[in-house]
Design a protein around this motif. Structure first.
Motif, PDB file in Angstrom:
ATOM      1  N   LEU A   1       0.836  -1.197   0.000  1.00  0.00           N
ATOM      2  CA  LEU A   1       0.000   0.000   0.000  1.00  0.00           C
ATOM      3  C   LEU A   1       0.876   1.255   0.000  1.00  0.00           C
ATOM      4  O   LEU A   1       1.862   1.337   0.735  1.00  0.00           O
ATOM      5  CB  LEU A   1      -0.918  -0.001   1.221  1.00  0.00           C
ATOM      6  CG  LEU A   1      -1.983  -1.105   1.247  1.00  0.00           C
ATOM      7  CD1 LEU A   1      -2.731  -1.089   2.577  1.00  0.00           C
ATOM      8  CD2 LEU A   1      -2.957  -0.959   0.088  1.00  0.00           C
ATOM      9  N   ALA A   2       0.523   2.186  -0.837  1.00  0.00           N
ATOM     10  CA  ALA A   2       1.278   3.431  -0.924  1.00  0.00           C
ATOM     11  C   ALA A   2       0.994   4.311   0.295  1.00  0.00           C
ATOM     12  O   ALA A   2      -0.076   4.240   0.899  1.00  0.00           O
ATOM     13  CB  ALA A   2       0.919   4.170  -2.211  1.00  0.00           C
ATOM     14  N   GLY A   3       1.960   5.148   0.637  1.00  0.00           N
ATOM     15  CA  GLY A   3       1.762   6.094   1.727  1.00  0.00           C
ATOM     16  C   GLY A   3       2.042   5.489   3.080  1.00  0.00           C
ATOM     17  O   GLY A   3       2.394   4.321   3.233  1.00  0.00           O
ATOM     18  N   GLU A   4       1.873   6.316   4.085  1.00  0.00           N
ATOM     19  CA  GLU A   4       2.171   5.939   5.470  1.00  0.00           C
ATOM     20  C   GLU A   4       0.898   5.607   6.222  1.00  0.00           C
ATOM     21  O   GLU A   4      -0.151   6.213   6.018  1.00  0.00           O
ATOM     22  CB  GLU A   4       2.902   7.101   6.161  1.00  0.00           C
ATOM     23  CG  GLU A   4       3.439   6.782   7.529  1.00  0.00           C
ATOM     24  CD  GLU A   4       4.177   7.954   8.142  1.00  0.00           C
ATOM     25  OE1 GLU A   4       3.523   8.775   8.833  1.00  0.00           O
ATOM     26  OE2 GLU A   4       5.390   8.080   7.915  1.00  0.00           O
ATOM     27  N   CYS A   5       0.983   4.623   7.121  1.00  0.00           N
ATOM     28  CA  CYS A   5      -0.162   4.272   7.968  1.00  0.00           C
ATOM     29  C   CYS A   5      -0.450   5.421   8.945  1.00  0.00           C
ATOM     30  O   CYS A   5       0.447   6.191   9.314  1.00  0.00           O
ATOM     31  CB  CYS A   5       0.162   2.998   8.735  1.00  0.00           C
ATOM     32  SG  CYS A   5      -1.157   2.421   9.841  1.00  0.00           S
ATOM     33  N   VAL A   6      -1.689   5.504   9.388  1.00  0.00           N
ATOM     34  CA  VAL A   6      -2.054   6.544  10.351  1.00  0.00           C
ATOM     35  C   VAL A   6      -1.298   6.401  11.662  1.00  0.00           C
ATOM     36  O   VAL A   6      -1.143   7.366  12.402  1.00  0.00           O
ATOM     37  CB  VAL A   6      -3.576   6.537  10.622  1.00  0.00           C
ATOM     38  CG1 VAL A   6      -4.348   6.963   9.392  1.00  0.00           C
ATOM     39  CG2 VAL A   6      -4.032   5.157  11.096  1.00  0.00           C
ATOM     40  N   CYS A   7      -0.774   5.186  11.929  1.00  0.00           N
ATOM     41  CA  CYS A   7      -0.023   4.987  13.171  1.00  0.00           C
ATOM     42  C   CYS A   7       1.386   5.565  13.070  1.00  0.00           C
ATOM     43  O   CYS A   7       2.071   5.696  14.086  1.00  0.00           O
ATOM     44  CB  CYS A   7       0.032   3.504  13.540  1.00  0.00           C
ATOM     45  SG  CYS A   7       1.237   2.535  12.592  1.00  0.00           S
ATOM     46  N   GLY A   8       1.846   5.873  11.847  1.00  0.00           N
ATOM     47  CA  GLY A   8       3.154   6.484  11.666  1.00  0.00           C
ATOM     48  C   GLY A   8       4.319   5.523  11.604  1.00  0.00           C
ATOM     49  O   GLY A   8       5.471   5.945  11.520  1.00  0.00           O
ATOM     50  N   SER A   9       4.078   4.219  11.623  1.00  0.00           N
ATOM     51  CA  SER A   9       5.173   3.250  11.603  1.00  0.00           C
ATOM     52  C   SER A   9       5.948   3.332  10.283  1.00  0.00           C
ATOM     53  O   SER A   9       5.364   3.514   9.216  1.00  0.00           O
ATOM     54  CB  SER A   9       4.623   1.829  11.767  1.00  0.00           C
ATOM     55  OG  SER A   9       5.651   0.872  11.586  1.00  0.00           O
ATOM     56  N   PRO A  10       7.288   3.163  10.346  1.00  0.00           N
ATOM     57  CA  PRO A  10       8.070   3.129   9.112  1.00  0.00           C
ATOM     58  C   PRO A  10       7.927   1.824   8.343  1.00  0.00           C
ATOM     59  O   PRO A  10       8.382   1.729   7.193  1.00  0.00           O
ATOM     60  CB  PRO A  10       9.518   3.304   9.609  1.00  0.00           C
ATOM     61  CG  PRO A  10       9.502   2.765  10.997  1.00  0.00           C
ATOM     62  CD  PRO A  10       8.148   3.121  11.551  1.00  0.00           C
ATOM     63  N   LEU A  11       7.328   0.805   8.941  1.00  0.00           N
ATOM     64  CA  LEU A  11       7.154  -0.473   8.266  1.00  0.00           C
ATOM     65  C   LEU A  11       6.069  -0.368   7.202  1.00  0.00           C
ATOM     66  O   LEU A  11       4.994   0.188   7.440  1.00  0.00           O
ATOM     67  CB  LEU A  11       6.792  -1.563   9.273  1.00  0.00           C
ATOM     68  CG  LEU A  11       7.900  -1.958  10.251  1.00  0.00           C
ATOM     69  CD1 LEU A  11       7.348  -2.865  11.338  1.00  0.00           C
ATOM     70  CD2 LEU A  11       9.045  -2.641   9.513  1.00  0.00           C
ATOM     71  N   LYS A  12       6.342  -0.932   6.024  1.00  0.00           N
ATOM     72  CA  LYS A  12       5.368  -0.892   4.943  1.00  0.00           C
ATOM     73  C   LYS A  12       4.190  -1.815   5.242  1.00  0.00           C
ATOM     74  O   LYS A  12       4.262  -2.705   6.091  1.00  0.00           O
ATOM     75  CB  LYS A  12       6.032  -1.256   3.620  1.00  0.00           C
ATOM     76  CG  LYS A  12       6.993  -0.183   3.124  1.00  0.00           C
ATOM     77  CD  LYS A  12       7.375  -0.405   1.673  1.00  0.00           C
ATOM     78  CE  LYS A  12       8.202   0.768   1.151  1.00  0.00           C
ATOM     79  NZ  LYS A  12       8.496   0.632  -0.293  1.00  0.00           N
ATOM     80  N   ARG A  13       3.097  -1.578   4.496  1.00  0.00           N
ATOM     81  CA  ARG A  13       1.869  -2.342   4.717  1.00  0.00           C
ATOM     82  C   ARG A  13       1.499  -3.126   3.458  1.00  0.00           C
ATOM     83  O   ARG A  13       1.579  -2.626   2.343  1.00  0.00           O
ATOM     84  CB  ARG A  13       0.708  -1.402   5.057  1.00  0.00           C
ATOM     85  CG  ARG A  13       0.869  -0.660   6.372  1.00  0.00           C
ATOM     86  CD  ARG A  13      -0.098   0.501   6.460  1.00  0.00           C
ATOM     87  NE  ARG A  13       0.172   1.495   5.419  1.00  0.00           N
ATOM     88  CZ  ARG A  13      -0.766   2.136   4.729  1.00  0.00           C
ATOM     89  NH1 ARG A  13      -2.032   1.883   4.961  1.00  0.00           N
ATOM     90  NH2 ARG A  13      -0.431   3.022   3.825  1.00  0.00           N
ATOM     91  N   LEU A  14       1.076  -4.364   3.687  1.00  0.00           N
ATOM     92  CA  LEU A  14       0.617  -5.233   2.608  1.00  0.00           C
ATOM     93  C   LEU A  14      -0.892  -5.132   2.495  1.00  0.00           C
ATOM     94  O   LEU A  14      -1.607  -5.174   3.500  1.00  0.00           O
ATOM     95  CB  LEU A  14       1.023  -6.680   2.915  1.00  0.00           C
ATOM     96  CG  LEU A  14       0.675  -7.748   1.886  1.00  0.00           C
ATOM     97  CD1 LEU A  14       1.470  -7.537   0.600  1.00  0.00           C
ATOM     98  CD2 LEU A  14       0.961  -9.142   2.465  1.00  0.00           C
ATOM     99  N   ASP A  15      -1.381  -4.986   1.267  1.00  0.00           N
ATOM    100  CA  ASP A  15      -2.826  -5.021   1.028  1.00  0.00           C
ATOM    101  C   ASP A  15      -3.349  -6.382   1.483  1.00  0.00           C
ATOM    102  O   ASP A  15      -2.762  -7.423   1.160  1.00  0.00           O
ATOM    103  CB  ASP A  15      -3.093  -4.816  -0.467  1.00  0.00           C
ATOM    104  CG  ASP A  15      -4.568  -4.627  -0.786  1.00  0.00           C
ATOM    105  OD1 ASP A  15      -5.395  -5.438  -0.324  1.00  0.00           O
ATOM    106  OD2 ASP A  15      -4.902  -3.688  -1.523  1.00  0.00           O
ATOM    107  N   PRO A  16      -4.440  -6.432   2.255  1.00  0.00           N
ATOM    108  CA  PRO A  16      -4.956  -7.724   2.718  1.00  0.00           C
ATOM    109  C   PRO A  16      -5.405  -8.659   1.593  1.00  0.00           C
ATOM    110  O   PRO A  16      -5.522  -9.868   1.806  1.00  0.00           O
ATOM    111  CB  PRO A  16      -6.155  -7.326   3.598  1.00  0.00           C
ATOM    112  CG  PRO A  16      -5.875  -5.931   4.031  1.00  0.00           C
ATOM    113  CD  PRO A  16      -5.167  -5.298   2.870  1.00  0.00           C
TER     114      PRO A  16
END
Length: 441
Positions: free
Chosen positions: A315-330
């Motif tokens: 997923l593009a952009g940053e999570c609302v939690c601010g973590s530097p870890l990237k996020r995978l689309d479920p």
């Protein structure tokens, strides 16, 4: 304010002082160094990697872009001769897992885990599960747990670190019995496959005004349809969280820090690249492609640019939690998870959303049989539906899929629908939901 669990885990994994959270650029510099060390370790200790990575060494890998130029490996290596990937003595291996793909006749894959690998997974589980239940509470786990190093035992050890516990129920066989056990235990969290937790949610709905203590659910093991997330959220007071992982990489791979945020990847242990499945070219965040994984800190049986056969996107952009870890689309799916019906294509993710979205459907199994007659090709889609639903409603819902409707109308497809008890899963054990085909007998 308390730090989000991904950041606490990352800080510890990188050996930083408590509360020191790296920027994305700082993390990627650290990760590039670990990947360079991994390449040198693998080339020095595995004859296979020495040949496979000939011409590369850690000194030449100064960035993640440099690392992406390394050749990939494929799952057949884990079946043909997995020992070739070992970089330590077999005396250092704590657990060997054999993977057999449901519905295929391929050689089973074997994966070797050291005690350090299992400890790293336990640490990740501990941080993530602390987001879902607290000290003194119990999670009921609908997964295997009887063997040392099994997911149930790892979860119990992880939860014990903050004063909670896990009880392993095993794969769900009867939803009413599973619900009874939840209520007897006062379980505040349930962990299991989407199909099994969907059946549990249906049992709650049948039970009427029952309000148990379940506040969270971890959906794992298989692809998690949005429809199942909605159904599990219907359990009174329950917040569902999605998880992605692979046994090849040591189970834990990514988990939501909050429902709907995407799954934060365990990047220090499971580095994920998204590549074009035909060319191998890396794709930017936001585009779907084949997931290619590397295990940066794993020394026993490291995987370096392993083609998973899963399709996903970062997923593009940053999570609302601010973590530097990237996020995978479920919405992760298998490469080639679709069939040609005759006048259109049916994908498993479409079928998942459609059928689990029908009121009263607890689970399903699907089989596609291409049959050839004298004048034309006729295909059959056979569905087993577990739940309280009318056959006509299933048929009408399937016709909303353009490929199904067009194939039915031109005579290229016939449907066979069988209805079964809504308390039991359509597939025994922990078999994943898939479009079985006649070629996989």
């Amino acid at each position: 304010m308390a730090l989000p669990f991904p950041d606490l885990w990352l800080s510890r994994r990188m050996g930083l002082a408590d509360g020191a959270i790296p920027s994305r650029a700082e993390f990627e510099a650290w990760l590039a160094d670990r990947l360079a060390e991994l390449v040198d370790h693998a080339r020095a200790n595995s004859p296979f990697y020495a040949r496979h990575l000939d011409g590369f060494d850690g000194a030449s890998l100064r960035s993640l872009d440099d690392f992406s130029k390394l050749p990939m490996i494929t799952p057949d290596l884990l079946g043909a001769a997995p020992e070739r990937l070992l970089c330590v003595s077999q005396d250092e291996i704590a657990r060997v897992v054999t993977l057999t793909s449901s519905g295929t006749t391929g050689i089973p894959k074997r994966v070797f885990h050291t005690g350090e690998d299992l400890a790293a997974t336990t640490e990740f589980f501990s941080r993530g599960m602390a987001n879902m239940l607290g000290a003194g509470e119990t999670a009921l786990v609908f997964l295997p747990g009887e063997r040392p190093g099994g997911v149930g035992r790892l979860l119990d050890e992880a939860l014990s670190r903050f004063g909670a516990r896990a009880e392993t129920f095993g794969p769900l066989e009867d939803a009413d019995a599973a619900l009874d056990r939840c209520l007897d235990l006062g379980a505040t969290c349930v962990v299991g496959s989407p199909a099994h937790l969907n059946l549990l949610a249906l049992a709650y709905a049948r039970r009427g005004p029952t309000h148990g203590p379940i506040r969270s659910a971890l959906l794992c093991w298989d692809t998690v349809p949005d429809a199942v997330v909605r159904n599990v959220a219907g359990i009174p007071g329950c917040r569902p969280f999605r998880h992605w992982g692979m046994i090849e990489t040591g189970l834990g791979g990514g988990v939501e820090c909050a429902p709907g945020s995407g799954m934060h990847l365990r990047e220090a242990d499971v580095y994920v690249e998204i590549a074009d499945q035909d060319t191998g070219r890396l794709l930017p965040d936001g585009e779907f492609g084949e997931m290619v994984v590397t295990t940066p800190l794993r020394r026993g049986m490291p995987l370096i640019r392993y083609r998973t056969g899963d399709v996903g996107r970062i997923l593009a952009g940053e999570c609302v939690c601010g973590s530097p870890l990237k996020r995978l689309d479920p919405q992760v799916r298998r490469v080639g998870d679709g069939v040609e019906l005759g006048a259109g294509v049916l994908r498993l993710d479409e079928l998942n959303e459609l059928l689990y979205g029908l009121p009263g459907v607890g689970d399903f199994a699907a089989r596609f049989d291409p049959r050839f007659e004298a004048r034309r090709a006729t295909n059959r889609l056979s569905l087993t539906i577990c739940g309280q639903v009318e056959r006509e409603d299933v048929f009408a819902a399937l016709r909303t899929l353009p490929g199904v409707a067009a194939s039915l109308d031109c005579g290229a497809l016939e449907l066979e629908i069988q209805l079964r008890d809504g308390r039991r899963p359509a597939i025994p054990g922990l078999g994943k939901r898939r479009l079985d085909t006649g070629s996989e007998r």
